[in-house]
Each structure stands twice: as C-alpha cells, then as structure tokens.
Design a protein around this motif. Structure first.
Motif, PDB file in Angstrom:
ATOM      1  N   ILE A  42      59.602  13.177  90.663  1.00  0.00           N
ATOM      2  CA  ILE A  42      59.771  12.305  91.826  1.00  0.00           C
ATOM      3  C   ILE A  42      59.970  13.157  93.073  1.00  0.00           C
ATOM      4  CG2 ILE A  42      61.294  10.586  92.893  1.00  0.00           C
ATOM      5  CD1 ILE A  42      61.872   9.574  90.042  1.00  0.00           C
ATOM      6  N   ARG A  43      59.238  12.821  94.122  1.00  0.00           N
ATOM      7  CA  ARG A  43      59.361  13.536  95.393  1.00  0.00           C
ATOM      8  C   ARG A  43      59.571  12.573  96.572  1.00  0.00           C
ATOM      9  NH1 ARG A  43      61.219  17.545  98.395  1.00  0.00           N
ATOM     10  NH2 ARG A  43      60.075  17.710 100.349  1.00  0.00           N
ATOM     11  N   ASN A  44      58.631  11.644  96.790  1.00  0.00           N
ATOM     12  CA  ASN A  44      58.696  10.698  97.903  1.00  0.00           C
ATOM     13  C   ASN A  44      59.431   9.441  97.452  1.00  0.00           C
ATOM     14  OD1 ASN A  44      57.001  12.615  98.972  1.00  0.00           O
ATOM     15  ND2 ASN A  44      55.223  11.266  99.177  1.00  0.00           N
ATOM     16  N   VAL A  45      60.550   9.147  98.073  1.00  0.00           N
ATOM     17  CA  VAL A  45      61.391   8.016  97.675  1.00  0.00           C
ATOM     18  C   VAL A  45      61.567   7.083  98.871  1.00  0.00           C
ATOM     19  CG1 VAL A  45      63.664   7.319  96.797  1.00  0.00           C
ATOM     20  CG2 VAL A  45      62.619   9.460  96.010  1.00  0.00           C
ATOM     21  N   MET A  46      61.565   5.779  98.608  1.00  0.00           N
ATOM     22  CA  MET A  46      61.870   4.796  99.640  1.00  0.00           C
ATOM     23  C   MET A  46      63.015   3.913  99.187  1.00  0.00           C
ATOM     24  SD  MET A  46      59.575   1.713 101.324  1.00  0.00           S
ATOM     25  CE  MET A  46      58.575   2.768 102.374  1.00  0.00           C
ATOM     26  N   ASP A  47      64.039   3.806 100.035  1.00  0.00           N
ATOM     27  CA  ASP A  47      65.121   2.852  99.811  1.00  0.00           C
ATOM     28  C   ASP A  47      64.828   1.656 100.705  1.00  0.00           C
ATOM     29  OD1 ASP A  47      67.405   1.534  99.161  1.00  0.00           O
ATOM     30  OD2 ASP A  47      68.800   3.009  99.976  1.00  0.00           O
ATOM     31  N   MET A  48      64.431   0.543 100.104  1.00  0.00           N
ATOM     32  CA  MET A  48      63.904  -0.593 100.856  1.00  0.00           C
ATOM     33  C   MET A  48      64.978  -1.384 101.592  1.00  0.00           C
ATOM     34  SD  MET A  48      61.076  -1.836  98.053  1.00  0.00           S
ATOM     35  CE  MET A  48      60.439  -3.176  99.052  1.00  0.00           C
ATOM     36  N   LYS A  49      66.230  -1.165 101.255  1.00  0.00           N
ATOM     37  CA  LYS A  49      67.352  -1.791 101.983  1.00  0.00           C
ATOM     38  C   LYS A  49      68.496  -0.787 101.949  1.00  0.00           C
ATOM     39  CE  LYS A  49      70.552  -5.699 101.907  1.00  0.00           C
ATOM     40  NZ  LYS A  49      71.043  -6.840 101.086  1.00  0.00           N
ATOM     41  N   ALA A  50      68.528   0.083 102.943  1.00  0.00           N
ATOM     42  CA  ALA A  50      69.314   1.305 102.841  1.00  0.00           C
ATOM     43  C   ALA A  50      70.778   1.143 103.233  1.00  0.00           C
ATOM     44  CB  ALA A  50      68.674   2.396 103.698  1.00  0.00           C
TER      45      ALA A  50
END
Length: 620
Positions: free
Chosen positions: A464-472
C-alpha cells in the motif's frame, strides 16, 4: 396497368421501410453495443436490477418502486423484494481514464459558456444525474499491478498510462524517458534538467538552511507545487520529510498528475482559475512554481493573492522563470510589474539567484497597516472566511491575520514530526480541547492497529502506498500511519466542521470534497480507501450510495483495499454489490468492543484485477 404501377409502388415502399428499419436497428446495435466491451454489459436474473442515480435499466414500474424502497436505503429492505445486480455495465474502453467532473467532452456536449482566458474549462463541472456514465471504468489494455514504492518513483509500467507524448515533448528536460515496457523518470524538470535533488538543495542554500536541507530542522513541512509536471519536485522532497501537494490541471499535458499518482507521489488535479483551491488558509510553508506558465499579473494579481491566502505567516514563494533573470524587454516588463505587485502585498525578496527568486510573506499585519490608504490590492472584508473553499470564488484581496495571530508573529506550530501529535493552535476554532485531540489520536492508533491486523495476511510492507481517508475529521487516521511507508489524502466534506486546517497544522495534506460528486483524480490512483461513516452521512442527503460505490471503484487500483467502518445496515447493503463491483470480502469485524464505536462494524474488501475482452486479447 394501373394495378401494376400500384404493386410496384407498394414494393418500393416495402423495400424502403425495411431499409429504414435495418438502419435503425443497426444504429441501436452500434450505440448500445459500444457501451460494453465484448461481453454483455448487464446480466439480469429474475430479480436483478441496477439503480443508476435517477435512471433505471430494464425494469417495470413495480420493480422500480421496490428498488426505491429497499436498495437505496440502509436496513429498510424486505429480503423478498431485494433487488441485487449480477453485474454493472462496463464503460467503453475509451473511458478508461474518465474523470467525471473534469471531462472536456461533457463541457462540449452541454455547451457550457466558459471563459477560457481564466481557465474555467479546467475547473470542475460535474455531470447531472442523467448524464452520468454509471458504469465500471475498465483498465487500459495490458494493465499490470503498479510497480511498488520506492521503485515506482523512478519507473512505471507504460501499459498503465499509455501516453508517451511528454517524453518526446520534454525530451530536453529529462521529465521522462520511454524504455521498453517502462517509462523512466530521471528526476528532471523544466528548470532543473539535472535533477530535482540538486535544485531542492540549491533552494535550501539560498535560504541559508542548515546543511542545505529544505525542511529547515522540521519547520518547513508542507509545500504546494503549482504546475508540477510529473511531480519529480514533490517526489524528491519526500526524502527530506517534506510533503508536497503537487497540483496541475487536466490540460494539454493532461496525464502529468496521472503519472505522479502512478509513481506514488501525492498529487491533485486542480487549476488556479476562478475558484479557490480546496485547501484552507495558512496551509503551506512554501509555494513553488517552476516555469508553470501562469500569468500572475492577471485580474489585479488574483492568483498570487490566492497563494498568499494559502501561505503560512513567513511562508515562501519560490519562483523559477525567465522573468526572474532574463534581460529581454518583455521579461523585464513582467519582472517590474510582479515586483511592484508583491511589494504592495508586503512580500519581500528573501533571496534571488540565477533563474530563481524566493519571496517571503510577512509574519504579521504591521506592513498592511502601514500602506498608503487606497493601496491595491485591498485587505479582504472582515466577514470573508479565508477557510471557506468549496465552490467559493477567489477574491483579489489580501487575507490579513487575526489580531491574535498577528501578535504571535508566526503559526505557533511545533517542528515536524512533533507537530503531528501536538495539539495545534487552531483547535480552539472548533471549541476542541487538547485533551479531546489527544484522545482522538489515541483512538485512531488503536483502530489502525486493528485494521492492519486484518490486512496483514493480504499485504506486504510495500503493498500500500497511496491512501485516501474519505472522512478525515482531525487527521488522526493518517497520523497513526506515520510508521508506514504511505501518504494519505485527507478528505473533509464541506457539510461538516472544516477541520482541514487542523490536518494541515499537523503536517499532513488533504482537500475538501463533497461525496455526492466525483473526486478530482484519475481512475486507479489509490491503493486503500478508508470510509468511516461516509455512507451513513450520505444517507442523510439526497445522494446515491450506488454512485459512491462506483466512484470508489473508479479511484481504487486493482488489488487495492477498501476499509468501511460503519453501521451494520450499511455493511449489509454494500455486501449485496460485491459481485457487481468485482470486490471480494476480506473480513468483517465487530468494533463495538472499542467502546467508542457504538454498533459500528469494520468491513474490509479487496478489488479484483479484471480485464475486458480487449485487454485479454492484448495480454495474450
């Protein structure tokens, strides 16, 4: 004789009717056949139907009514009338790089009246519900699982982004080189042909930072790289513990951000046009432009004033361009006018050498107060919220500091990495206490540990490299990932507390976004999506959860993961769509034992690598 003429006429009419019918059927076949790629786009069972926003495919009114009552709400369906799709349509191969809200074809089709001179055509214009594709975005022919970080900084698979025009167009600048099945990135740029690392060290030297390291002992952490190209500048900053938001539009060099994200470098599709960038005020210690071809003098300097809004007190703007050193008449004119403008903005030259000038923003309001009355640009009105950014027009005015911040003469932030876990000063804007901040940080450390225990059988250290937290929220999920070799795009929705400034104060990056719309990124650009109560929030609004599932699938790389942390009815709803999305359940865990999660459940899924018939033919 008359009968013979009549028979002949009837035959002619019959032949003409058959021809018209054949042409019409042929048109239908071509039009609808192109929607799928070699196989049927939809497979319907007796109770299989897909709700597509406000439109439906192949159902009678009773079925549609049942779908409205059951499929789009969480936990309200009757098992006897649940309608579950066997498959979603697959978009045409031509849409393998579709970005729904940055689709120029949509602009042409809708005949939007946009001002090209101010880059409105590169800003977000989302399709109405009836124009959404509502289909799975296929990978390009020959697609492979991306090369892992850190190797990916220097090379990617050509098949994943089959665009080599930049290699030819920028061949003298060392942006990228085609080598067999790969595209190689030597680290060059328009003004740093011999490598971003040497250029970064030169900027640090210009600012007299110790050991020519740009992070300045942890005091320079967040950077905005405007017109970033393929983001080599941001990629080479990472080794100095600096994180850059590499920004470029979907323009004539349209794949530059796609290359950046494929390389594993933080990046975002955006443009300095008419709208504020989706970042709060005082987010960056340094803004950078290397031959970014932006007319900084236009509209009373409105674009420079947007950078001014985004820079922290004492922040820098590094500008590498012919205007900074060339001696021809036009470049000298631009330099004189820019110098006059930034002087009226109270910026001063921190350093100037060869092709680069570095300006510095003031630490307080003192200079603004000393300007002659009527000096332009004016200060922004007191009721202007400098942190309001979602669909907010830019203003040609200077954002002053509050009285408190002006007296402090700086951001008051701890150096990196201490600032990641130190309560930032702007917590008080939300009525949050330091104790609340520290508890949130500890809570997400426990949650992330649980997440990684679930993922561990499926991943390696570099999966895993690119991560998105959709409600941070406050960014504590990203903070808990510090020990991992990942970066996180922290997303804050506009209909809740604007905590994005807390996230930037922690030395992290992110953007504001409304999940009723598609995100500004290319397909297949994130390895992990984290959705904490995102679907529960969506249920309170008139938005389609199915559309959000399709959008998440668009952003997710094949073999990537989704962590859904939500209530049980939401998990049950999403489970219905796993076969349609080609997602595979990894594990479901009850998180109520945490004490903070109530009746929430952790559901982890993995996206399968699937190929269209075209891709299969090309890889055989």
């Amino acid at each position: 004789m008359s009968r013979g003429r009549s028979d002949g006429s009837q035959k002619k009419h019959l032949v003409a009717s058959i021809c018209v019918a054949a042409i019409f059927l042929g048109f239908l076949y071509v039009f609808y056949g192109s929607k799928s790629t070699g196989t049927s786009a939809l497979e319907y069972g007796s109770k299989s139907l897909k709700r597509l926003g406000s439109s439906y495919l192949g159902a009678d009114d009773d079925a549609i009514s049942k779908l409205d009552d059951s499929s789009s709400s969480f936990g309200q369906g009757d098992s006897e009338v649940d309608i579950v799709p066997k498959s979603f349509p697959v978009c045409d191969d031509r849409h393998s790089e579709l970005i729904p809200c940055l689709d120029r074809h949509l602009i042409y089709q809708m005949r939007l009246k946009l001002d090209l001179s101010v880059m409105e055509h590169y800003e977000r214009h989302c399709p109405p519900a009836e124009r959404r594709f509502n289909c799975l975005i296929p990978p390009p022919s020959g697609y492979k699982v991306p090369i892992k970080w850190p190797q990916s900084r220097d090379e990617v698979w050509k098949a994943n982004i089959p665009h080599t025009h930049l290699a030819h167009e920028k061949s003298d600048q060392n942006w990228m080189v085609v080598k067999g099945e790969k595209i190689i990135f030597p680290g060059g740029g328009t003004h740093f042909h011999y490598g971003a690392d040497k250029y970064i060290a030169a900027i640090a030297n210009m600012l007299n930072f110790s050991n020519n390291i740009l992070n300045n002992d942890g005091n320079l952490r967040t950077v905005l790289d405007v017109g970033c190209g393929v983001a080599s500048f941001g990629g080479y900053l990472l080794s100095s513990d600096i994180i850059a938001m590499s920004l470029a539009p979907n323009d004539v060099h349209q794949n530059q951000i796609q290359f950046a994200l494929e390389r594993g470098i933080p990046a975002y599709l955006g443009v300095l046009g008419t709208k504020r960038l989706p970042y709060p005020s005082r987010s960056f210690e340094l803004a950078h432009c290397s031959r970014c071809r932006i007319d900084w003098l236009q509209r009373d300097g409105i674009l420079l004033l947007e950078l001014d809004r985004l820079l922290r007190p004492g922040g820098y703007f590094a500008y590498s361009s012919p205007e900074a050193y060339a001696q021809d008449e036009e470049d000298l004119r631009i330099w004189r006018e820019m110098s006059d403008l930034v002087g009226r903005m109270c910026w001063r030259i921190a350093s100037k050498r060869n092709q680069t000038v570095i300006w510095q923003k003031p630490l307080s309001n003192d200079c603004y107060m000393e300007r002659e009355p009527g000096t332009r640009p004016p200060l922004c009105q007191s009721d202007d919220d400098p942190d309001a950014v979602w669909n907010v027009n830019m203003e040609a005015c200077i954002t002053p500091y509050s009285d408190h911040d002006s007296k402090v003469r700086g951001s008051g932030l701890a150096p990196w990495p201490e600032r990641l876990t130190s309560p930032p000063p702007r917590l008080a804007d939300f009525g949050y206490t330091s104790e609340m901040f520290l508890k949130d940080t500890e809570l997400w450390q426990r949650r992330v540990e649980k997440y990684w225990n679930i993922l561990s059988p499926k991943i390696k250290s570099n999966t895993i490299r690119n991560v998105m937290d959709m409600k941070a929220n406050m960014g504590s999920f990203a903070a808990a990932l510090k020990g991992k070799d990942v970066w996180v795009m922290n997303v804050v929705p506009p209909n809740g507390p604007n905590t994005l400034k807390i996230i930037y104060d922690r030395g992290l990056i992110g953007s504001m976004h409304d999940w009723c719309e598609a995100y500004s990124t290319y397909p297949r650009t994130y390895d992990l999506l984290h959705a904490w109560t995102v679907f529960s929030d969506l249920e309170k609004r008139d938005c389609s959860p199915e559309d959000l599932l399709l959008e998440m699938d668009r952003m997710l790389r094949p073999t990537g993961f989704v962590i859904i942390h939500d209530k049980q009815p939401v998990i049950d709803f999403i489970k219905k769509y796993l076969p349609a999305l080609h997602w595979e359940a990894v594990e479901t865990v009850d998180s109520s034992s945490d004490g903070q999660d109530g009746d929430e459940v952790i559901f982890v899924v993995q996206k399968k690598l699937w190929l269209t018939s075209e891709s299969f033919r090309d890889t055989e």
